[in-house]
Design an enzyme around this catalytic site. Structure first.
Site, PDB file in Angstrom:
ATOM      1  N   ASN A 283      -3.082   8.450   2.889  1.00  0.00           N
ATOM      2  CA  ASN A 283      -2.119   9.414   2.361  1.00  0.00           C
ATOM      3  C   ASN A 283      -2.851  10.561   1.667  1.00  0.00           C
ATOM      4  O   ASN A 283      -3.979  10.390   1.224  1.00  0.00           O
ATOM      5  CB  ASN A 283      -1.181   8.721   1.366  1.00  0.00           C
ATOM      6  CG  ASN A 283      -0.167   7.839   2.064  1.00  0.00           C
ATOM      7  OD1 ASN A 283       0.387   8.204   3.094  1.00  0.00           O
ATOM      8  ND2 ASN A 283       0.071   6.661   1.514  1.00  0.00           N
TER       9      ASN A 283
ATOM     10  N   CYS B  46       2.416   4.283   9.368  1.00  0.00           N
ATOM     11  CA  CYS B  46       2.939   3.838   8.077  1.00  0.00           C
ATOM     12  C   CYS B  46       4.032   2.816   8.345  1.00  0.00           C
ATOM     13  O   CYS B  46       4.826   2.974   9.273  1.00  0.00           O
ATOM     14  CB  CYS B  46       3.502   5.030   7.298  1.00  0.00           C
ATOM     15  SG  CYS B  46       4.301   4.595   5.731  1.00  0.00           S
ATOM     16  N   HIS B  47       4.081   1.765   7.534  1.00  0.00           N
ATOM     17  CA  HIS B  47       5.049   0.691   7.790  1.00  0.00           C
ATOM     18  C   HIS B  47       6.359   0.863   7.033  1.00  0.00           C
ATOM     19  O   HIS B  47       7.185  -0.061   6.993  1.00  0.00           O
ATOM     20  CB  HIS B  47       4.439  -0.664   7.445  1.00  0.00           C
ATOM     21  CG  HIS B  47       3.900  -0.759   6.039  1.00  0.00           C
ATOM     22  ND1 HIS B  47       2.807  -1.543   5.727  1.00  0.00           N
ATOM     23  CD2 HIS B  47       4.285  -0.178   4.887  1.00  0.00           C
ATOM     24  CE1 HIS B  47       2.562  -1.438   4.435  1.00  0.00           C
ATOM     25  NE2 HIS B  47       3.442  -0.629   3.901  1.00  0.00           N
TER      26      HIS B  47
END
Length: 439
Positions: free
Chosen positions: A146, A168-169
């Site tokens: 990030n 991204c989860h």
């Protein structure tokens, strides 16, 4: 297949990815190269990798190096998870803005924290991209670092030919959590999400053709405490559920963090990233001590549904999958800016990652995303153009920062942050420009 972990010293995340990769029988003999500039952490990661492979009954070819270019030679997949500056940089990202009157919760995506996290990450991404273009130009770069949107938009600007996907989860876990809330099996639902990373939206959520949003409304109505969460508050007002936690979501809009009453009403944990970062250091120290004593930590984890192992498996086996990715907007979301980093569904197979067309977002959602992407655009412009004024422009455009400070206070805060991060920033951005007509 040769897989390179860049920033492998992030051992808590490294161990989960290694576990998930080696859980696929077809990947049990892959080549995995661990790279990090922190030699101690690299050594811990290497010991951990060997232990995970043994526990999984796999026979990967494992190596570790502090030479990035050597690590990348011949790579098929590069997984990026660097954290430039580590815990001390996170402390800076919180303490200086807090002293100026800016509250943050996570500080890694937008806001002052996100802006300066991006600016100290960009030089490393620039060098990584240059190395990849020379020694593994066909490799896929799978980015976890990030701020996702800023990093992907920057990479697209400086290395447009590089094959990049941001992973991204948050969408996965948001839908899982919603399904648990209304007691519907996750495996049986259909959903569509799109927007920008950490501010995407659940546009469709169905079970056997039935819209599930009314069931969510019923749960919220039955349990009033559910409404005391930022993203539930946003859902009730916007009509679609946001895909990141309330901590994250509170930072991307001007409505919450600047007001004590809203922090109390919605139970917003100001400074939560500082606490979790310190906890991660403690987990690392415990892991290092265990490995040094010859004890392998428990590896019987639930599969985390991380996307990188799934992408790698699909590349190797041609297994089709659908995941969420952050990628350049090539007409994928028609009412967001062209070229901006957007998050959309994507198909995955042996040929790579294929983002899917979504169309137009509901107007109220696109409006928020455009505000978010304006900050992203200005941060990327600061680095690409070497213009330090754009750092201040980005902070002035940031919703939560602008809701808390005057423009002069914003410039002063940016000046202080530039001094604090110093040589971690691109050289052209280390000056403190005067506003027009000042001085």
């Amino acid at each position: 297949m040769r897989i390179v972990f860049v920033g492998a010293g992030s051992v808590v995340f490294t161990r989960q990815l290694l576990h998930d990769i080696l859980s696929f029988p077809e990947l049990s003999d892959v080549e995995i190269v661990l790279y990090d500039i922190d030699l101690e952490r690299l050594q811990v990661a290497a010991a951990l990798a060997a232990g995970i492979a043994k526990a999984a009954g796999a026979r990967p070819v494992l190596s570790a190096t502090a030479d990035r270019r050597a690590a990348l030679v011949g790579a098929d997949v590069v997984v990026n998870m660097i954290a430039v500056g580590g815990h001390s940089a996170i402390v800076t990202d919180f303490e200086i803005p807090a002293a100026a009157g800016v509250r943050q919760t996570i500080g890694d995506t937008l806001g002052i924290g996100g802006i300066f996290r991006a600016l100290r990450t960009f030089p490393v991404l620039r060098d990584l991209a240059a190395d990849m273009q020379q020694v593994c130009p066909e490799a896929w770069l799978l980015n976890y670092t990030n701020p996702m949107a800023m990093n992907i938009q920057y990479l697209t600007a400086i290395a447009p030919q590089l094959k990049v996907a941001g992973l991204c989860h948050s969408v996965y876990w948001t839908v899982r959590g919603l399904c648990d809330l209304i007691d519907v099996p996750f495996a049986e639902v259909d959903y569509l999400s799109a927007g920008v990373n950490h501010q995407a939206w659940i546009l469709r959520w169905q079970h056997a053709g039935r819209d599930l949003y009314p069931a969510l409304d019923a749960v919220i109505a039955s349990y009033p405490e559910q409404a005391r969460r930022v993203r539930v508050d946003m859902y009730r007002r916007l009509g679609f559920f946001p895909t990141e936690t309330s901590e994250h979501s509170s930072e991307y809009v001007p409505w919450y963090l600047g007001r004590d009453s809203e922090i109390s009403r919605l139970r917003i944990p100001v400074g939560s990233k500082l606490r979790s970062s310190a906890e991660n250091l403690a987990v690392y120290d415990e892991l290092r001590a265990s490995l040094a004593a010859g004890r392998m930590p428990d590896t019987d984890w639930e599969d985390a549904a991380e996307y990188a192992p799934q992408v790698i498996h699909s590349l190797a086996t041609d297994t089709p999958r659908t995941i969420q990715v952050t990628t350049a907007n090539t007409g994928l979301i028609t009412n967001l800016p062209a070229g901006a980093a957007v998050e959309v569904p994507a198909g995955v197979d042996r040929l790579g990652v294929h983002p899917r067309h979504v169309g137009a977002l509901p107007a109220q959602l696109a409006a928020l995303n455009r505000h978010f992407l304006s900050v992203v655009e200005l941060v990327v412009a600061a680095a690409v153009e070497g213009d330090p004024r754009h750092i201040r422009h980005a902070a002035m455009s940031d919703p939560a920062t602008a809701a808390s400070l005057t423009v002069e206070q914003i410039w002063q805060l940016c000046d202080a942050m530039v001094v604090a991060h110093g040589e971690a920033l691109p050289e052209p951005l280390r000056s403190a420009p005067l506003a027009a007509g000042v001085g």
